[in-house]
Design an enzyme around this catalytic site. Structure first.
Site, short mmCIF file in Angstrom:
data_model
loop_
_atom_site.label_atom_id
_atom_site.label_comp_id
_atom_site.label_asym_id
_atom_site.label_seq_id
_atom_site.Cartn_x
_atom_site.Cartn_y
_atom_site.Cartn_z
N ASP A 115 0.80 -1.28 -0.12
CA ASP A 115 0.13 0.01 0.10
C ASP A 115 0.65 1.12 -0.01
O ASP A 115 1.75 1.22 0.69
CB ASP A 115 -0.90 0.06 1.19
CG ASP A 115 -2.16 0.93 0.84
OD1 ASP A 115 -2.05 2.03 0.55
OD2 ASP A 115 -3.14 0.53 1.05
N LYS A 152 -16.52 -4.40 -3.64
CA LYS A 152 -17.37 -3.04 -3.43
C LYS A 152 -18.57 -3.03 -4.38
O LYS A 152 -18.12 -3.21 -5.74
CB LYS A 152 -16.60 -1.88 -3.20
CG LYS A 152 -15.18 -1.94 -2.56
CD LYS A 152 -15.57 -2.33 -1.09
CE LYS A 152 -13.92 -2.32 -0.32
NZ LYS A 152 -14.32 -2.49 1.07
#
Length: 360
Positions: A244, A309
């Site tokens: 990340d 999502k």
């Protein structure tokens, strides 16, 4: 149904299924897809604001047990419907309706209600009602807390409107309303840790957890920051590469078993095969599905646990499309999915290569 039949699923012409409020239409669409594929004659009735779907037999014949559905938190066959219990003797009227169906023993009595703000008041009512009901059941000779016995479900739409069902031992999620009671440890970097903890507890069997989450195993966490999922994996003893561009929690930065790479999760390629890929990136679901498939078919990981999502509309169609993308549409790769309690506009998926040994 025959008198005192302990296996109501053989005769059920109606099932009550619970889901996250607002997702009833998505659960109904999933039920319609299953019933069409399985040749089941049934139709759903949606109580969308309550998070409830009733699935009715279209021809009066008993319905088969639905499979584990992505959007269903809980599902059980209905044995009695009490649309208007009397104000003064609700317990007596309820037991009268249940009398032909009560077995000699029950594993538990679960009083359930909509998972909404209004449902919280019902929850308080149910907690007060429960001891009176259990005492009356014992007085009628029904043993409680008997392992292997059916479980009694009572769904309260309000304090006088109740739907009752009996679920076979071991069926469904092992928590009332399908909601696990998890507490966030103080050391966890974010609440996302609860999501992974719930996923591991539900999507993997106890045997799978013991075999697939052993100390010394390896994992890559794509979109790791601030590190909730990485932290859960570390509690199980796995070595984690956290990918990340954002920062990790200080406790994870100090952990020698965590390697933090400031890279794009879609561009990262592992130098060697790992046991697990986990991913909770906020990204288009189809793009995540293609990424996970690439990792699995390339042999970069044995199992993947990831979130998708979902869009605001046609969510079941999105799930079906993503499943086809990941599995290849032919069962080439395994897939198990659920909308967890700690999920919101998303679902959590476990995917694996058959050689990884997960159940189908």
């Amino acid at each position: 149904m025959t008198e005192r039949d302990p296996i109501p699923t053989r005769h059920a012409t109606r099932w009550l299924l619970q889901c996250r409020p607002g997702f009833g239409a998505d659960l109904a669409a999933e039920l319609a897809a299953w019933s069409s594929d399985a040749g089941v004659a049934g139709w759903p009735r949606v109580e969308n604001d309550q998070g409830r779907v009733d699935f009715h037999s279209a021809d009066g014949r008993p319905l088969p047990t639905p499979p584990a559905l992505t959007f269903a938190r809980q599902a059980w066959p209905v044995v009695a419907d009490c649309p208007q219990l009397p104000e003064r003797d609700r317990v007596g009227a309820l037991l009268e309706a249940l009398a032909p169906h009560l077995p000699e023993a029950l594993a538990g009595v679960w009083l359930e209600h909509p998972d909404t703000n209004d449902g919280k008041a019902l929850g308080r009512f149910c907690r007060k009602f429960r001891p009176h009901l259990e005492r009356a059941l014992r007085e009628r000779g029904v043993a409680l807390e008997r392992a292997g016995a059916p479980r009694l479900h009572l769904w309260f739409a309000d304090s006088r409107q109740v739907v009752a069902g009996l679920a076979p031992a071991g069926s469904g999620r092992p928590w009332p309303m399908g909601i696990p009671r998890l507490r966030l440890p103080r050391a966890a970097p974010s609440r996302s840790a609860l999501k992974l903890e719930e996923a591991v507890g539900w999507l993997l069997t106890p045997v799978e957890r013991e075999a697939a989450l052993r100390p010394g195993m390896s994992a890559v966490d794509l979109g790791a920051a601030p590190g909730g999922w990485t932290w859960v994996l570390r509690q199980a003893g796995l070595h984690v590469t956290a990918v990340d561009n954002g920062p990790l929690a200080e406790s994870l930065r100090a952990d020698r078993a965590v390697r933090h790479l400031r890279e794009d999760g879609f561009r990262y390629r592992p130098p060697h095969r790992v046991d697990w890929l986990v991913c909770d990136m906020v990204e288009q679901p189809h793009r995540v599905a293609r990424l996970v498939r690439h990792w699995l078919v390339s042999g970069w990981c044995g199992r993947a646990l990831f979130n998708l999502k979902l869009p605001m509309r046609r969510r079941w169609q999105c799930v079906a499309e993503c499943r086809a993308l990941v599995t290849g549409g032919s069962g080439e790769l395994g897939w198990r999915s659920a909308q967890l309690y700690h999920d919101r506009e998303e679902i959590t998926v476990l995917a694996w290569r058959p050689a990884a040994g997960s159940r189908g």
